[in-house]
Design an enzyme around this catalytic site. Structure first.
Site, short mmCIF file in Angstrom:
data_model
loop_
_atom_site.label_atom_id
_atom_site.label_comp_id
_atom_site.label_asym_id
_atom_site.label_seq_id
_atom_site.Cartn_x
_atom_site.Cartn_y
_atom_site.Cartn_z
N CYS A 87 2.06 -1.47 15.44
CA CYS A 87 2.02 -1.22 13.85
C CYS A 87 1.37 -2.21 13.22
O CYS A 87 1.78 -3.54 13.61
CB CYS A 87 3.44 -1.08 13.49
N CYS A 132 -0.59 6.61 9.63
CA CYS A 132 0.57 6.00 9.95
C CYS A 132 0.39 4.84 10.81
O CYS A 132 -0.06 4.98 11.72
CB CYS A 132 1.72 7.06 10.81
N CYS A 143 7.18 -4.20 15.61
CA CYS A 143 6.79 -3.05 16.44
C CYS A 143 5.47 -3.22 16.87
O CYS A 143 4.54 -3.67 16.08
CB CYS A 143 6.75 -1.60 15.63
N GLU A 167 0.75 -1.09 -0.04
CA GLU A 167 0.02 -0.18 0.20
C GLU A 167 1.04 1.12 -0.20
O GLU A 167 2.06 1.14 0.59
CB GLU A 167 -0.92 -0.11 1.14
#
Length: 349
Positions: free
Chosen positions: A122, A340, A119, A95
């Site tokens: 995420c 994000c 992480c 993406e």
């Protein structure tokens, strides 16, 4: 020659293309023409190359392939953000995001299918890393977003951030090749100062990158300057400890004289205390820097919560008092999972 045996023509340099045409009895300048079609005009097929003879186009099609990307699905947020699900030549999907602002448009591009790191906050980190993207696949994401920027916002793309899927420094050679092409007059001709490479922190590669004297910007997803806390939210930190990261960013500034940006999310009960602020202030002494405080974007089944406004304001107050530039970055495209930390190929799963 079977299609699967065809050579990817974009793996060839301009010199390679010129030599190929000479070898088949053509003028060397034909290589320049094909190179321009591939990198400046973004041709997806040899039939597009209309200044070549039909016979020559057919000859190229017999021997070569153009492994271009295709936008499999595009979504537009109510705030104008555009998210692309990009299908690669082998069927895998990544993406990329176009982020509009008043005076600029920014491309957020991916560098890996999935991610090499772990992480916990995420969504991309939950995906298995399938492979690195090739330089041309990274370049193509930028080409697509540049066209979308011109179409939807009537202006060319102005900035690029490597903050999409994957850890850019774990695909260092291809990321650097892509940046070279993006900034080259033979490619998009963008200023390297408008490009930011964001890493979770791979000290050895940061130092290697610094030695090459790049002119693009460096951002580090820090999120905590306390070893135990950072390892708890970013487990790979046990392999790349803060001491090594601190030395690497200091070396980066020594070599490039370009200050680093620390990306930093403040979470409730994790890094919102005074000791966390003091640790960040100390870490910022390693090299001239600025801090981006980022709004947290929840992911499905996630365990993290955005810290209170007062906790964020406390960070701002202490950073500014220490003379450190600090900004608060509000997320864009949350309604389409384009913000994000949210890129996870949900729409294509």
């Amino acid at each position: 020659m079977k299609g699967s045996e065809k050579r990817d023509i974009r793996a060839m340099s301009r010199e390679d293309l010129r030599a190929f045409f000479v070898s088949v009895g053509e003028k060397a300048f034909r290589g320049n023409q094909v190179y321009e079609w591939l990198w400046q005009k973004g041709a997806h097929s040899f039939s597009d190359m209309t200044n070549l003879s039909l016979e020559l186009r057919q000859h190229l099609d017999t021997h070569f392939t153009i492994n271009h990307i295709a936008v499999d699905k595009m979504q537009r947020s109510k705030d104008g953000t555009v998210k692309n699900a990009v299908k690669l030549h082998d069927g895998l999907v990544v993406e990329s995001v176009l982020i509009p602002a008043e005076n600029r448009t920014t491309a957020c591009v991916s560098s890996q299918v999935g991610c090499s790191l772990d992480c916990r906050f995420c969504a991309t980190a939950r995906l298995k890393r399938m492979r690195n993207l090739n330089a041309d696949e990274i370049y193509d994401q930028v080409m697509v977003i540049d066209r979308q920027s011109r179409l939807y916002f009537n202006r060319p793309l102005s900035n690029i951030v490597f903050m999409g899927m994957g850890e850019p420094l774990m695909n260092y050679p291809n990321v650097m090749k892509a940046i070279d092409k993006i900034t080259s007059p033979d490619g998009l001709g963008m200023s390297p100062k408008r490009i930011t490479v964001s890493t979770s922190g791979v000290p050895k590669i940061i130092r290697k990158m610094a030695n090459e004297q790049p002119r693009f910007r460096l951002a580090v997803s820090l999120h905590s300057a306390i070893e135990e806390t950072r390892t708890s939210i970013m487990p790979f930190n046990s392999t790349f400890p803060l001491k090594d990261l601190r030395q690497a960013v200091s070396y980066w500034y020594e070599k490039t004289k370009s200050r680093v940006t620390y990306e930093y999310v403040v979470w409730k009960g994790i890094n919102d205390g005074p000791e966390d602020i003091e640790a960040l202030l100390d870490f910022c002494k390693a090299a001239p820097c600025k801090v981006n405080l980022i709004e947290y974007n929840p992911i499905e089944g996630g365990e993290f919560q955005q810290a209170s406004d007062s906790a964020v304001e406390n960070y701002i107050r202490h950073l500014e008092a220490a003379g450190i530039t600090v900004t608060v970055r509000r997320s864009r495209g949350k309604d389409i999972d384009a913000a994000c930390g949210q890129l996870a190929n949900k729409e294509t799963a």
